[in-house]
Design an enzyme around this catalytic site. Structure first.
Site, PDB file in Angstrom:
ATOM      1  CE  LYS A   1       3.961  -4.411   9.467  1.00 32.09           C
ATOM      2  NZ  LYS A   1       4.813  -5.592   9.613  1.00 32.09           N
TER       3      LYS A   1
ATOM      4  CD  GLU B   1       8.382   4.665  -1.995  1.00 29.23           C
ATOM      5  OE1 GLU B   1       9.163   4.272  -2.865  1.00 29.23           O
ATOM      6  OE2 GLU B   1       8.720   5.214  -0.957  1.00 29.23           O
TER       7      GLU B   1
ATOM      8  CB  CYS C   1       9.146  -2.591  -6.317  1.00 29.04           C
ATOM      9  SG  CYS C   1      10.623  -1.611  -5.987  1.00 29.04           S
TER      10      CYS C   1
ATOM     11  CD  GLU D   1       4.875  -6.670  -7.804  1.00 26.68           C
ATOM     12  OE1 GLU D   1       4.018  -6.689  -6.905  1.00 26.68           O
ATOM     13  OE2 GLU D   1       5.861  -5.906  -7.795  1.00 26.68           O
TER      14      GLU D   1
HETATM   15  P1  NAD Z   1       2.938  -6.664   1.548  1.00 31.33           P
HETATM   16  O1  NAD Z   1       2.044  -5.619   1.004  1.00 31.33           O
HETATM   17  O2  NAD Z   1       2.394  -8.001   1.818  1.00 31.33           O
HETATM   18  O3  NAD Z   1       3.572  -6.177   2.936  1.00 31.33           O
HETATM   19  C1  NAD Z   1       4.279  -4.966   3.054  1.00 31.33           C
HETATM   20  C2  NAD Z   1       4.279  -4.538   4.521  1.00 31.33           C
HETATM   21  O4  NAD Z   1       2.935  -4.280   4.910  1.00 31.33           O
HETATM   22  C3  NAD Z   1       4.803  -5.608   5.485  1.00 31.33           C
HETATM   23  O5  NAD Z   1       5.485  -4.956   6.543  1.00 31.33           O
HETATM   24  C4  NAD Z   1       3.518  -6.242   5.996  1.00 31.33           C
HETATM   25  O6  NAD Z   1       3.670  -6.851   7.265  1.00 31.33           O
HETATM   26  C5  NAD Z   1       2.618  -5.019   6.078  1.00 31.33           C
HETATM   27  N1  NAD Z   1       1.186  -5.312   6.060  1.00 31.33           N
HETATM   28  C6  NAD Z   1       0.542  -6.382   5.522  1.00 31.33           C
HETATM   29  N2  NAD Z   1      -0.800  -6.262   5.728  1.00 31.33           N
HETATM   30  C7  NAD Z   1      -0.983  -5.083   6.372  1.00 31.33           C
HETATM   31  C8  NAD Z   1      -2.135  -4.385   6.859  1.00 31.33           C
HETATM   32  N3  NAD Z   1      -3.365  -4.860   6.692  1.00 31.33           N
HETATM   33  N4  NAD Z   1      -1.932  -3.197   7.467  1.00 31.33           N
HETATM   34  C9  NAD Z   1      -0.693  -2.677   7.606  1.00 31.33           C
HETATM   35  N5  NAD Z   1       0.434  -3.297   7.199  1.00 31.33           N
HETATM   36  C10 NAD Z   1       0.282  -4.478   6.588  1.00 31.33           C
HETATM   37  O7  NAD Z   1       4.192  -6.711   0.576  1.00 31.33           O
HETATM   38  P2  NAD Z   1       5.443  -7.689   0.638  1.00 31.33           P
HETATM   39  O8  NAD Z   1       5.027  -9.023   0.130  1.00 31.33           O
HETATM   40  O9  NAD Z   1       6.111  -7.581   1.976  1.00 31.33           O
HETATM   41  O10 NAD Z   1       6.406  -6.967  -0.409  1.00 31.33           O
HETATM   42  C11 NAD Z   1       6.309  -7.150  -1.777  1.00 31.33           C
HETATM   43  C12 NAD Z   1       5.582  -6.012  -2.451  1.00 31.33           C
HETATM   44  O11 NAD Z   1       6.196  -4.770  -2.125  1.00 31.33           O
HETATM   45  C13 NAD Z   1       5.636  -6.126  -3.959  1.00 31.33           C
HETATM   46  O12 NAD Z   1       4.382  -5.805  -4.510  1.00 31.33           O
HETATM   47  C14 NAD Z   1       6.673  -5.077  -4.351  1.00 31.33           C
HETATM   48  O13 NAD Z   1       6.555  -4.596  -5.667  1.00 31.33           O
HETATM   49  C15 NAD Z   1       6.405  -4.019  -3.330  1.00 31.33           C
HETATM   50  N6  NAD Z   1       7.560  -3.121  -3.168  1.00 31.33           N
HETATM   51  C16 NAD Z   1       7.485  -1.860  -3.693  1.00 31.33           C
HETATM   52  C17 NAD Z   1       8.596  -1.003  -3.595  1.00 31.33           C
HETATM   53  C18 NAD Z   1       8.560   0.402  -4.181  1.00 31.33           C
HETATM   54  O14 NAD Z   1       9.462   1.172  -3.908  1.00 31.33           O
HETATM   55  N7  NAD Z   1       7.576   0.742  -4.990  1.00 31.33           N
HETATM   56  C19 NAD Z   1       9.772  -1.441  -2.976  1.00 31.33           C
HETATM   57  C20 NAD Z   1       9.804  -2.746  -2.474  1.00 31.33           C
HETATM   58  C21 NAD Z   1       8.689  -3.574  -2.580  1.00 31.33           C
END
Ligand code: NAD
Length: 496
Positions: A187, A262, A296, A396
């Site tokens: 997804k 992650e 991240c 963050e």
């Molecule tokens: P997000 O948590 O809003 O979304 C991440 C994914 O989860 C997206 O595909 C989103 O559609 C999905 N999602 C959202 N709500 C959901 C639910 N209730 N159930 C299942 N899936 C759901 O994050 P974002 O804004 O897309 O990305 C930014 C975040 O990701 C930041 O906090 C960043 O630090 C983190 N990140 C971490 C890493 C790592 O390796 N640790 C890498 C990249 C990004």
């Protein structure tokens, strides 16, 4: 407004030629959402709509999980070296189409280019492990018995990825489960699904069988719960924010499956009194403006020895002043933020920093006029006089905002470095190897870099977090084992 005709032709890839607009991949077939609904994907640098993708929902998830379950016995039982060969072929195609992958990601998330991308080598590294996943022989009390372990895959795995780096994030997260014999329902984020769809198309062209990789596009709120709570999903790999990751764990717990998480970070750049500032400063600047701070692993907190503070701040100001900002096709250092919501978030934190009494030492504003009106551009920003515990030091921001906090003793430096909920990555700048070791042992983070850039490591380096940054590791030689379950087998004679 910038239009597509303003963009130099060498940077143009029409997503519609690469992908069938409005379809996602289920069981080897490119299909629209069961409902027929679609979502628009926009280019953050121009605000132009560049594609439409299916707005998937429960029916699409059900079909994708059924396809992944049907493909599982075939993929599990094929000789592991064949899995490895197919994944190598996928890597080759990613290399041949690196330009298209790069431009798709530039188009959908606005990030400036960084070719050559790390996609193909990261797939190859793990693909090479396909025929090296093995169990062990065990001691038995009875010499006429033999006991051993097998490493069984689980079945269909849900892999949920964010928008901030889909090209880099996705292969690293799917190749571990795949090499171990699992199948995937992917997804992507609703904001940036195109690179993921194209990666899946290349996997299909590589000959990876139908149903092994399925992609369902749509929003987290509509797809998330049906996917993670689906009884056919046996494990979850989630990359995203800590808040959503927590929700994912709750959903996964409803049918007793774990989730590898992650999550976010608030990573320290610890500058000790003997640091080589000529080396450190450019890295620190790149570490906060890379991907507009939407990373991240962004090195968002400078933790500096008090005697160096004034010098470091002046050098950082000079470094930030040289940062070029613009749309990706101008090859700037920093692009726009993802969208208006991100701009509001980042500007909101800048306002919070001022209210908390930190000194806005650089930037702090939205960029406007000309090309900047087409996207959500915020200046590289730096706060000084930041005290431990301030929200801008703890939370963050996910934007190009650096905080500077000073310390008097090295114990204090460690306390500050470890003083947030997060523990993703960290860097220590020092010329003294003894100090480097002292800090490397004590910093609570999944990666400690000494005198080099932050980042999620390299190919073969385990990547993952401590504390609220999640758990589980990807990319390393033992990472595929996370996607296997150990089965003990005992056979031989039994004496009554
Ligand atoms: P997000 O948590 O809003 O979304 C991440 C994914 O989860 C997206 O595909 C989103 O559609 C999905 N999602 C959202 N709500 C959901 C639910 N209730 N159930 C299942 N899936 C759901 O994050 P974002 O804004 O897309 O990305 C930014 C975040 O990701 C930041 O906090 C960043 O630090 C983190 N990140 C971490 C890493 C790592 O390796 N640790 C890498 C990249 C990004």
């Amino acid at each position: 407004m910038t239009t597509i005709t303003d963009i130099p032709a060498k940077y143009l890839v029409d997503p519609q030629l690469l992908l069938q607009d409005g379809t996602h991949l289920i069981g080897g077939t490119w299909v629209p959402a069961a409902s027929g609904d679609t979502l628009e994907v926009r280019n953050p640098a121009t605000q132009e709509a560049i594609a439409r993708v299916p707005r998937g929902a429960k029916a699409d998830v059900d079909a994708a999980v059924a396809a992944a379950a049907a493909a599982f016995p075939v993929w599990r039982d094929v000789h592991p070296s064949v899995r490895g060969q197919l994944l190598h072929r996928w890597a080759d195609l990613c290399e041949q189409h690196a330009e298209e992958l790069e431009v798709l990601e530039n188009l959908e998330n606005g990030r400036p280019r960084f070719l050559p991308g790390p996609i193909a080598p990261s797939i190859r590294y793990i693909a090479g492990l396909a025929d090296k996943i093995q169990g062990s022989s065990l001691p038995t009390a009875n010499l006429d018995q033999l006991a051993l372990t097998l490493r069984d895959p689980f079945g269909p795995i849900a892999v949920i990825v964010p928008w901030n780096g889909p090209g880099w994030a996705t292969p690293r997260r799917v190749v571990g489960p795949l090499v171990a014999g699992n199948t995937i329902v992917l997804k992507p984020a609703a904001e940036a699904p195109l690179t993921v769809l194209y990666l899946a198309k290349l996997a299909e062209e590589a000959g990876i069988p139908a149903g092994v990789i399925n992609v369902v596009t749509g929003t987290g709120s509509e797809i998330g719960a049906p996917l993670v709570t689906h009884p056919g999903i046996k494990r979850v790999s989630f990359t995203g924010s800590t808040a959503t990751g927590t929700r994912i764990m709750e959903l996964a717990a409803t049918h007793q499956i774990p989730a590898i998480l992650e999550l976010g970070g608030k990573s320290p750049q610890v500058v000790l009194a003997d640091a080589d500032l000529d080396l450190a400063i450019p890295h620190i600047v790149r570490g906060i403006v890379g991907n507009s701070g939407q990373a991240c692993a962004a090195g968002s907190r400078v933790v500096v020895a008090r005697e160096l503070e004034a010098d470091v701040v002046e050098r950082l100001k000079a470094g930030l002043a040289k940062v070029t900002v613009g749309p990706w096709y101008e090859d700037p250092d920093m692009g726009p933020l993802m969208n208006e919501a991100q701009a509001e978030r980042v500007l909101g934190y800048i306002a919070i920093g001022e209210q908390e009494g930190a000194t806005l030492a650089f930037g702090g504003s939205r960029l406007t006029g000309g090309k900047y009106d087409d996207g959500a551009y915020v200046e590289p920003t730096m706060f000084t006089g930041v005290r431990p515990g301030m929200r801008i030091e703890q939370e963050e921001i996910f934007g190009p905002v650096l905080t500077v906090t000073s310390f008097d003793t090295e114990e204090e430096a460690l306390e500050i470095a470890n003083g947030t909920a997060y523990g993703l990555v960290s860097t220590v700048w020092t010329r003294d190897v003894g100090r480097a070791v002292h800090f490397a042992r004590r910093i609570e983070a999944g990666l400690v870099s000494i005198n080099t850039s932050l980042g999620s490591g390299g190919i073969g380096v385990p990547s993952g977090g401590f504390k609220a940054s999640g758990y589980g590791r990807i990319s390393a030689a033992d990472s595929p084992l996370e996607w296997t379950q150990t089965k003990a087998v005992v056979f031989g004679k039994t004496y009554s």
